[in-house]
Design an enzyme around this catalytic site. Structure first.
Site, PDB file in Angstrom:
ATOM      1  N   THR A 185       0.752  -1.008   0.063  1.00  0.00           N
ATOM      2  CA  THR A 185       0.195  -0.154   0.331  1.00  0.00           C
ATOM      3  C   THR A 185       1.213   0.985   0.032  1.00  0.00           C
ATOM      4  O   THR A 185       2.300   1.568   0.596  1.00  0.00           O
ATOM      5  CB  THR A 185      -0.967   0.279   0.877  1.00  0.00           C
ATOM      6  OG1 THR A 185      -1.775   1.227   1.614  1.00  0.00           O
ATOM      7  CG2 THR A 185      -0.494  -0.283   2.563  1.00  0.00           C
TER       8      THR A 185
ATOM      9  N   HIS B 195       2.346 -11.135  14.284  1.00  0.00           N
ATOM     10  CA  HIS B 195       4.067 -11.293  15.149  1.00  0.00           C
ATOM     11  C   HIS B 195       3.527 -13.545  15.117  1.00  0.00           C
ATOM     12  O   HIS B 195       4.178 -14.011  16.223  1.00  0.00           O
ATOM     13  CB  HIS B 195       3.331 -11.002  16.906  1.00  0.00           C
ATOM     14  CG  HIS B 195       4.793 -10.890  16.798  1.00  0.00           C
ATOM     15  ND1 HIS B 195       6.042 -12.066  16.486  1.00  0.00           N
ATOM     16  CD2 HIS B 195       5.014  -9.729  17.390  1.00  0.00           C
ATOM     17  CE1 HIS B 195       6.968 -11.555  17.459  1.00  0.00           C
ATOM     18  NE2 HIS B 195       6.426 -10.668  18.216  1.00  0.00           N
TER      19      HIS B 195
END
Length: 440
Positions: A359, A411
Site C-alpha cells: 500500500t 506476530h
C-alpha cells in the site's frame, strides 16, 4: 409478457448485496441491455441490465435494501404497459381516506387519515419516497429540487425539519401572570429565566444543516468490519526502515522515455517495490503465508495485492504470479487495475486471493504510517512520500531522496527478527536495483 428482474450471481463467496441506485424509474421505457439498477457488494458493484425491451413496471426492492441471489428486484412489463400499483402498502394507504366518504359528517376520529396520504411516486426519488413513508410525509407538500421538480431525500429532510421547527409565535411566549406574585427572593429569578427556551435547542440543532447522515455502502461496512476483525484476531506489530531512493530514481530517469515508447506504459516505482517484495518473500517465506486452523500454510506463489483508493473505499486488486512478470507487465497490470477501480468495473476475480499486499500512502503525502493487515495475509508493506533529507554517508552529510517504509506483520507467524531482516532485504534491493534482476 412481464418479466421479473432478479439478483444475478454475485461471484465467488458473495451471497448478499445492497440495492445501491435505480437508474430507471417506474414507468420508464427501457431497451434490452439498459442498466436498471446498481447493486453494492462488499467487493465490487454489479449492474443489473434489462434482458428485453419494455417498461419498468414495478420496483419491489428500494435503495438501501439488502438482497440475496435470486431475489426479485422489480418487474419489467411489455412496452406501453402502465406501472403496477405500489407494492409497499401505498395503495392501501391511499384507498383508506376514501372509504368513509359516503357516510354522514361526524366523527373526529377520521382526522388522522391525512397522516398517510396517497403519494405521487412519480415526482420523488426512491430514497425520498422511502423516507416520506417512514415519516408519514405527504410528498405533494414537499417542494422538489431535483430534475423535473422531483423531490429528493434532502427535500424531504428539509420539509420535516421545517415542520418540526418552533413557530415564531411560540418563542416569545413567556409566562406573564397578571397578578404579581408574592415577592420571592431575588436569587431564583436569574436561574429560572432561561427555562422556557430549554426545549428549543434540540430542534434548532437538527435544522441548522451542520450534520448529514450518509448510508454506509456495503463495501465500506465490510472494510470497517474486516479492519476491526484484523485488530482483534491478529497479533499485529509494525517495524520501520528507510530507503535511499537515489539509485531507483536515477535508473527511472535514464530509461523512462525508452521504456514508455517500447512498452506503452510509464515506468513507476511500484514495479520496483513489487520485485523487491518478491525477492524478500523468497528469502523469508513466513511473510507469504496464512494461518488455517492450527497450521501455517506457506505459499510458493506470489500474488501481490496493490491497494488502490477508489471512490467507494479501498480495494486491493491482485497482480497474479507477479514473480513471472517483467517490469512492463507489472506496470500494465497495475495501470489496468487502477483504471478499473476508478471506473467501478473491478470484478470479483480481480480482487480474489492475494498472498501479500503493498500500500502506498505516499501518493497522498503520507510521510509515515502503520498499515493494517489484509486478512488472511500475515504481512503488508507500507510505502510513503519521498523526501529530501540530510543523511550521514561515509563521514559526510549529504542530501538524499529518502522514503520511510513500514512492515506490519502477524506476530503469531512472523518473529521480530524475520520482519526486520525482511525490510533490510527490501532496502538492499531498492538501493541496488540491478540486484532485482537476480533476486526479484
Amino acid at each position: 409478457m412481464p418479466a421479473e428482474i432478479k439478483v444475478p450471481s454475485l461471484g465467488e463467496s458473495v451471497v448478499e448485496a445492497t440495492v445501491g441506485q435505480w437508474l430507471k424509474q417506474e414507468g420508464d421505457a427501457v431497451k434490452a441491455g439498459d442498466v436498471l439498477v446498481a447493486l453494492e457488494t462488499d467487493k465490487v458493484n454489479i449492474e443489473v441490465a434489462a434482458d428485453q425491451n419494455g417498461v419498468l413496471q414495478q420496483i419491489l426492492r428500494r435503495e438501501g435494501d439488502n438482497v440475496a441471489i435470486g431475489d426479485v428486484l422489480g418487474v419489467l412489463g411489455d412496452a406501453g404497459a402502465a406501472p403496477a400499483p405500489p407494492s409497499n402498502g401505498q395503495a392501501a394507504a391511499s384507498a383508506a381516506p376514501s372509504a368513509p366518504a359516503s357516510s354522514a359528517p361526524p366523527a373526529a376520529p377520521i382526522a388522522p387519515a391525512p397522516a398517510q396520504p396517497a403519494q405521487d411516486t412519480s415526482r420523488a426519488t426512491p430514497v425520498a419516497r422511502k423516507l416520506a413513508e417512514e415519516q408519514g410525509v405527504d410528498l405533494s407538500q414537499v417542494p422538489g429540487s431535483g430534475p423535473g421538480g422531483r423531490a429528493t431525500k434532502d427535500d424531504v429532510v428539509r420539509f420535516i425539519e421545517q415542520q418540526r421547527a418552533p413557530t415564531p409565535a411560540a418563542a416569545p411566549a413567556p409566562p406573564a401572570p397578571a397578578a404579581p406574585a408574592p415577592a420571592p427572593s431575588p436569587t431564583p429569578a436569574p436561574t429560572r429565566a432561561p427555562a422556557p427556551a430549554m426545549s428549543a435547542p434540540p430542534v434548532a440543532a437538527a435544522s441548522d444543516g451542520r450534520e448529514e447522515r450518509v448510508r454506509m455502502t456495503r463495501r465500506r461496512q465490510t472494510i470497517a468490519q474486516r479492519l476491526v476483525e484484523a485488530q482483534h484476531t491478529a497479533a499485529m506489530l509494525t517495524t520501520f526502515n528507510e530507503i535511499d531512493m537515489s539509485a531507483v530514481m536515477e535508473l527511472r530517469k535514464k530509461y523512462r522515455d525508452t521504456f514508455q515508447q517500447r512498452h506503452g506504459v510509464r515506468l513507476g516505482f511500484m514495479s520496483f517495490f513489487v520485485k523487491a517484495a518478491i525477492g524478500a518473500l523468497k528469502a523469508f517465506p513466513q511473510l507469504n503465508a496464512e494461518i488455517q486452523g492450527d497450521e501455517i500454510v506457506l505459499k510458493r506463489y506470489y500474488d501481490i495485492g496493490i491497494a488502490v483508493g477508489a471512490e467507494g473505499g479501498l480495494v486491493v486488486p491482485v497482480v497474479r504470479d507477479a514473480d513471472r512478470l517483467n517490469f512492463a507487465q507489472i506496470e500494465k497490470k497495475i495501470e489496468e487495475s487502477a483504471e478499473k477501480a476508478r471506473n467501478g468495473t473491478l470484478s470479483i476475480e480481480d480482487l480474489r486471493g492475494g498472498t501479500f499486499t503493498i500500500t502506498n500512502g505516499g501518493v497522498f503525502g503520507s510521510l509515515l504510517s502503520t498499515p493494517i493487515l489484509n486478512p488472511p495475509q500475515v504481512g503488508i508493506l507500507g510505502l510513503h512520500k519521498i523526501e529530501e533529507r540530510p543523511i550521514a554517508l561515509k563521514g559526510e552529510v549529504v542530501i538524499r531522496p529518502m522514503m520511510y517504509v513500514a512492515l506490519t506483520y502477524d506476530h503469531r507467524v512472523v518473529d521480530g527478527r524475520e520482519s526486520v531482516q525482511f525490510l533490510v532485504r527490501i532496502k538492499e534491493l531498492m538501493e541496488d536495483p540491478e540486484r532485482l534482476l537476480l533476486e526479484g
